[in-house]
Design a protein around this motif. Structure first.
Motif, PDB file in Angstrom:
ATOM      1  N   LEU A  65       0.203   8.548  -2.262  1.00 26.17           N
ATOM      2  CA  LEU A  65       1.374   8.420  -3.144  1.00 26.17           C
ATOM      3  C   LEU A  65       1.204   9.538  -4.128  1.00 26.17           C
ATOM      4  N   LEU A  94       5.617  -1.438  -2.281  1.00 26.23           N
ATOM      5  CA  LEU A  94       5.313  -0.401  -1.373  1.00 26.23           C
ATOM      6  C   LEU A  94       4.504  -0.531  -0.267  1.00 26.23           C
ATOM      7  N   ALA A  95       3.410  -1.766  -0.445  1.00 22.74           N
ATOM      8  CA  ALA A  95       2.621  -1.848   0.570  1.00 22.74           C
ATOM      9  C   ALA A  95       3.304  -2.440   1.664  1.00 22.74           C
ATOM     10  N   THR A 142      -1.584   6.451   3.431  1.00 26.24           N
ATOM     11  CA  THR A 142      -0.278   6.968   2.897  1.00 26.24           C
ATOM     12  C   THR A 142      -0.706   7.403   1.511  1.00 26.24           C
ATOM     13  N   ILE A 198       5.260   0.314   3.462  1.00 21.70           N
ATOM     14  CA  ILE A 198       4.601   1.276   4.496  1.00 21.70           C
ATOM     15  C   ILE A 198       4.159   0.562   5.780  1.00 21.70           C
ATOM     16  N   ILE A 218      -1.198  -1.472  -4.226  1.00 28.52           N
ATOM     17  CA  ILE A 218      -0.931  -1.291  -2.712  1.00 28.52           C
ATOM     18  C   ILE A 218      -2.468  -1.314  -2.025  1.00 28.52           C
ATOM     19  N   ASP A 219      -3.378  -1.194  -2.482  1.00 27.93           N
ATOM     20  CA  ASP A 219      -4.769  -1.368  -1.926  1.00 27.93           C
ATOM     21  C   ASP A 219      -5.013  -2.793  -1.719  1.00 27.93           C
ATOM     22  N   GLY A 274       3.787  -1.688  -6.786  1.00 26.69           N
ATOM     23  CA  GLY A 274       2.767  -1.520  -5.671  1.00 26.69           C
ATOM     24  C   GLY A 274       2.915  -2.348  -4.535  1.00 26.69           C
ATOM     25  N   GLN A 275       3.228  -3.617  -5.006  1.00 30.88           N
ATOM     26  CA  GLN A 275       3.260  -4.616  -3.772  1.00 30.88           C
ATOM     27  C   GLN A 275       4.291  -4.440  -2.912  1.00 30.88           C
ATOM     28  N   GLN A 314      -1.097   2.120  -7.488  1.00 34.80           N
ATOM     29  CA  GLN A 314      -2.188   2.298  -6.476  1.00 34.80           C
ATOM     30  C   GLN A 314      -3.235   0.986  -6.163  1.00 34.80           C
ATOM     31  N   ASN A 328      -2.811  -5.386  -1.134  1.00 36.61           N
ATOM     32  CA  ASN A 328      -1.643  -5.781  -0.407  1.00 36.61           C
ATOM     33  C   ASN A 328      -1.387  -5.127   0.919  1.00 36.61           C
ATOM     34  N   ILE A 329      -2.128  -3.858   1.155  1.00 34.82           N
ATOM     35  CA  ILE A 329      -2.056  -3.420   2.296  1.00 34.82           C
ATOM     36  C   ILE A 329      -2.283  -3.898   3.797  1.00 34.82           C
TER      37      ILE A 329
END
Length: 324
Positions: free
Chosen positions: A299, A252-253, A297, A256, A285-286, A249-250, A282, A288-289
């Motif tokens: 998933l 993917l952030a 985005t 993005i 991501i939330d 997730g980190q 998820q 670290n985004i």
């Protein structure tokens, strides 16, 4: 995707370290007939190509022969789309640079395009799957390694040399695990199926609590064992997914921030571990985004059937092949 009524089929072929699978596909994404050979059996590339053709030709004759085939697409590790070559693939028996696309063209008379396996999956997802109609998305394949296919403005990103988009080799820990590529701490050492098994072995040594995974010999643990244990409520197994999902997730952030994709599509056995892995991904991501990308985005899980996905993805290349 242009359908030529005189040539209503394509051939898709996926070259894996263990098996090579190939099939005839129609414009709706149905695999009509398929067969396979064992990749590792062939030290000589000519023998390999000959045997694939020997098994492929009878499949083609069921559908009117090579003249009914618009093109052939091949997905292979270290496949270079520009040159149609496989270059220095560590898990294949043939060393150096192999001009595979032209070898098949010569033997079959069918225009052939080749790309790496994750790019093939991305094209398949865009043609027949979860990314239909999307112009910007990232495909992440979670298998033996971590592969990726990046689509921007409706085009796969190949870079100037044909090898762009190796997100599995983005480093997530500078002093981390040794990777097969020779560097340390690559994403694929943590978030591939192999990486999950490595994490399981580490956790079992570091932690003392009981776990169903202690019943499996340490060197035989696979990611499926971790999933089976997690489903039975095994806390250690659930923590392994938590750890893996957080790292993915980190990363993917960060991805993005690079291309602001409409979706990230996850493909492979690991993605099927449901909430055990999706929730931590998820959440990470939330957390670290970058604010401007928050919540934009999706998933998604791949919509391609596992058994057919690799062949389907490669076959999608066949519709686009330029005739020489």
């Amino acid at each position: 995707m242009t359908i030529n009524m005189e040539k209503p089929y394509v051939v898709g072929m996926d070259i894996g370290g263990t098996n090579t699978v190939f099939g005839v596909v129609d414009s709706r994404g149905n695999v009509l007939a398929s067969d396979s050979v064992k990749t590792q059996q062939y030290e000589n590339i000519d023998d390999y190509v000959d045997d694939v053709c020997k098994k492929l030709l009878p499949l083609l004759s069921q559908f009117g022969g090579a003249e009914k085939i618009k093109g052939m697409g091949v997905g292979a590790p270290n496949g270079n789309y520009y040159s149609g070559t496989i270059e220095f693939a560590p898990n294949l028996p043939w060393k150096g640079i192999i001009p595979l696309a032209s070898m098949f063209e010569e033997r079959l008379g069918i225009p052939t395009a080749l790309t790496n396996d994750a790019n093939a999956a991305a094209i398949g997802e865009m043609t027949y799957g979860a990314a239909r109609g999307m112009k910007d998305f990232i495909m992440i394949t979670l298998g033996t390694g971590v592969g990726s296919g990046i689509v921007i403005n409706g085009q796969l990103v190949y870079g100037h040399d044909g090898f762009a988009g190796e997100l599995g080799h983005v480093i997530v820990d500078r002093n981390g695990r040794a990777c097969g590529c020779g560097r340390k701490g690559c994403l694929e050492t943590y978030c591939s199926a192999t990486g999950v098994a490595r994490t399981a072995r580490e956790f079992l040594v570091q932690r003392t609590e009981p776990s169903l995974l202690r019943n499996v010999p340490a060197d035989e643990i696979q990611s499926k064992d971790v999933y089976d244990a997690a489903v039975k409520g095994d806390k250690l197994a659930q923590d392994i997914f938590e750890f893996t999902g957080r790292i993915l997730g980190q990363a993917l952030a960060d991805f993005i921030a690079f291309s602001s994709p409409e979706a990230i599509v996850l493909f492979g056995g690991l993605a099927k571990s449901g909430d055990y892995i999706m929730k931590p991904i998820q959440k990470a991501i939330d957390e670290n985004i970058l604010k401007i990308y928050a919540g934009k985005t999706k998933l998604l899980l791949s919509q391609l059937k596992d058994a057919d996905a690799a062949v389907l993805g490669a076959s999608a290349l066949g519709w686009e092949v330029k005739e020489n």
